[in-house]
Design an enzyme around this catalytic site. Structure first.
Site, PDB file in Angstrom:
ATOM      1  N   ASN A  48      -4.761 -25.269  14.871  1.00  0.00           N
ATOM      2  CA  ASN A  48      -3.522 -25.612  14.169  1.00  0.00           C
ATOM      3  C   ASN A  48      -3.275 -24.617  13.037  1.00  0.00           C
ATOM      4  O   ASN A  48      -4.211 -24.092  12.409  1.00  0.00           O
ATOM      5  CB  ASN A  48      -3.493 -27.068  13.698  1.00  0.00           C
ATOM      6  N   GLU A  50      -0.878 -24.536   9.800  1.00  0.00           N
ATOM      7  CA  GLU A  50       0.068 -25.300   8.976  1.00  0.00           C
ATOM      8  C   GLU A  50       0.914 -24.369   8.115  1.00  0.00           C
ATOM      9  O   GLU A  50       0.691 -23.149   8.075  1.00  0.00           O
ATOM     10  CB  GLU A  50      -0.709 -26.318   8.139  1.00  0.00           C
ATOM     11  N   CYS A  59       0.624 -27.164  16.062  1.00  0.00           N
ATOM     12  CA  CYS A  59      -0.598 -27.809  16.553  1.00  0.00           C
ATOM     13  C   CYS A  59      -1.491 -26.806  17.300  1.00  0.00           C
ATOM     14  O   CYS A  59      -1.019 -25.794  17.828  1.00  0.00           O
ATOM     15  CB  CYS A  59      -0.261 -28.944  17.506  1.00  0.00           C
ATOM     16  N   GLU A  61      -2.837 -27.154  20.175  1.00  0.00           N
ATOM     17  CA  GLU A  61      -2.482 -27.047  21.592  1.00  0.00           C
ATOM     18  C   GLU A  61      -1.358 -26.031  21.788  1.00  0.00           C
ATOM     19  O   GLU A  61      -1.353 -25.268  22.763  1.00  0.00           O
ATOM     20  CB  GLU A  61      -2.042 -28.409  22.140  1.00  0.00           C
ATOM     21  N   CYS A  92      -1.134 -34.903  20.266  1.00  0.00           N
ATOM     22  CA  CYS A  92       0.037 -35.639  19.771  1.00  0.00           C
ATOM     23  C   CYS A  92       1.097 -35.702  20.877  1.00  0.00           C
ATOM     24  O   CYS A  92       1.011 -34.996  21.891  1.00  0.00           O
ATOM     25  CB  CYS A  92       0.593 -34.956  18.516  1.00  0.00           C
TER      26      CYS A  92
HETATM   27  N1  THU Z   1      -2.833 -31.633  15.146  1.00  0.00           N
HETATM   28  C1  THU Z   1      -3.113 -30.779  16.176  1.00  0.00           C
HETATM   29  O1  THU Z   1      -3.265 -29.570  15.971  1.00  0.00           O
HETATM   30  N2  THU Z   1      -3.199 -31.303  17.408  1.00  0.00           N
HETATM   31  C2  THU Z   1      -3.113 -32.622  17.706  1.00  0.00           C
HETATM   32  O2  THU Z   1      -3.146 -32.975  18.875  1.00  0.00           O
HETATM   33  C3  THU Z   1      -2.999 -33.601  16.633  1.00  0.00           C
HETATM   34  C4  THU Z   1      -2.589 -33.046  15.308  1.00  0.00           C
HETATM   35  C5  THU Z   1      -2.727 -31.074  13.800  1.00  0.00           C
HETATM   36  C6  THU Z   1      -1.344 -31.027  13.248  1.00  0.00           C
HETATM   37  C7  THU Z   1      -1.631 -30.982  11.757  1.00  0.00           C
HETATM   38  O3  THU Z   1      -1.870 -29.629  11.393  1.00  0.00           O
HETATM   39  C8  THU Z   1      -2.910 -31.772  11.601  1.00  0.00           C
HETATM   40  O4  THU Z   1      -3.479 -31.848  12.903  1.00  0.00           O
HETATM   41  C9  THU Z   1      -2.705 -33.169  11.061  1.00  0.00           C
HETATM   42  O5  THU Z   1      -1.762 -33.863  11.797  1.00  0.00           O
END
Ligand code: THU
Length: 137
Positions: A48, A50, A59, A61, A92
């Site tokens: 991920n 941010e 994310c 994925e 998610c």
């Molecule tokens: N996140 C992912 O990278 N993948 C997921 O399947 C669930 C959430 C990340 C997004 C964000 O940077 C952090 O986790 C908290 O939600």
């Protein structure tokens, strides 16, 4: 459905953990790694990423899918996501749809933390009756 071999599974989990180590998650503090197996047996990982403008965060994925595409693949045959959470981490909702573009309902999705593989789902379980490329004319 073709399951990854035990060796491929180990590689996928290791790749997702290594990607997670590079996560840029200063706002949530929640690092995630993902690894995708393609139809040629190659592995594509992502973490991920941010952003100070929170909704612009990406994310793990989505990062992994970008790497799979730039490597020339169009097919995901297995997914591993790694995170440290009170319950096994699953992709998610938005990422379930992103994965669906290049995978089928039978594609296995594993959840792991730093110590073990905690669960196995199919993409169809996570995203039933999904909308996909086959629905477009
Ligand atoms: N996140 C992912 O990278 N993948 C997921 O399947 C669930 C959430 C990340 C997004 C964000 O940077 C952090 O986790 C908290 O939600």
């Amino acid at each position: 459905m073709i399951e990854p071999t035990p060796a491929q599974m180990d590689e996928l989990v290791a790749a997702a953990r290594a990607a997670r180590d590079r996560a840029y998650a200063p706002y949530s503090g929640f690092a995630v790694g993902a690894a995708l197996l393609d139809e040629q047996g190659r592995i594509h990982a992502g973490c991920n990423v941010e952003n100070a403008a929170y909704p612009q965060s990406q994310c793990a994925e989505a990062s992994a899918i970008g790497n799979l595409i730039v490597a020339g693949s169009r097919r995901i045959t297995a997914v591993v996501v790694v995170g440290v959470a009170p319950e096994p981490l699953t992709p998610c909702g938005g990422c379930r749809q992103r994965l669906r573009e290049f995978a089928t309902g039978a594609t296995p999705v594993w959840s792991a933390d730093l110590h073990q593989v905690q669960g196995r789902f199919t993409l169809g379980q996570l995203l039933p009756e999904s909308f996909g490329p086959h629905q477009l004319p």
